[in-house]
Design a protein around this motif. Structure first.
Motif, PDB file in Angstrom:
ATOM      1  N   ASP A  32       1.402  -5.244   5.814  1.00  0.00           N
ATOM      2  CA  ASP A  32       2.556  -5.646   5.011  1.00  0.00           C
ATOM      3  C   ASP A  32       3.321  -4.435   4.481  1.00  0.00           C
ATOM      4  O   ASP A  32       4.554  -4.422   4.480  1.00  0.00           O
ATOM      5  N   GLU A  33       2.592  -3.421   4.045  1.00  0.00           N
ATOM      6  CA  GLU A  33       3.266  -2.221   3.556  1.00  0.00           C
ATOM      7  C   GLU A  33       3.953  -1.486   4.699  1.00  0.00           C
ATOM      8  O   GLU A  33       5.046  -0.943   4.535  1.00  0.00           O
ATOM      9  N   GLU A  83      12.522   0.084   5.186  1.00  0.00           N
ATOM     10  CA  GLU A  83      13.189   1.135   4.413  1.00  0.00           C
ATOM     11  C   GLU A  83      13.711   2.238   5.323  1.00  0.00           C
ATOM     12  O   GLU A  83      14.820   2.751   5.113  1.00  0.00           O
ATOM     13  N   ARG A 128       7.211  -3.032   5.287  1.00  0.00           N
ATOM     14  CA  ARG A 128       8.137  -2.620   4.231  1.00  0.00           C
ATOM     15  C   ARG A 128       8.671  -1.209   4.505  1.00  0.00           C
ATOM     16  O   ARG A 128       9.871  -0.957   4.411  1.00  0.00           O
TER      17      ARG A 128
END
Length: 78
Positions: free
Chosen positions: A23-24, A31, A27
């Motif tokens: 999940d990170e 970004e 993200r």
């Protein structure tokens, strides 16, 4: 005086579950695709993404070994 604009400390990659790391990583990729304001921030995101990808790979290799071990044990029991 405390700097309230500072980003919170990120958890150590080595402590993340597969799902947390994945999940990170999603993200971080988002970004990077949007573009970080500075080169330093882009490099930091890239490095974090590399570490997260390696953590996911580590989890997947571990799961693969466990499956192979289970298959070997099932074949031995036959």
């Amino acid at each position: 005086m405390e700097d309230v604009t500072a980003e919170p400390a990120l958890p150590d990659v080595a402590t993340l579950s597969f799902e947390q790391a994945r999940d990170e990583l999603v993200r971080v990729v988002g970004e990077l695709e949007q573009g970080a304001p500075t080169l330093e921030q882009s490099l930091a995101l890239w490095e974090r993404g590399e570490a997260l990808a390696a953590r996911c790979d580590e989890w997947l290799r571990g799961a693969q070994r466990r499956l192979e071990d289970a298959r070997g044990g099932a074949e031995d029991a036959s």
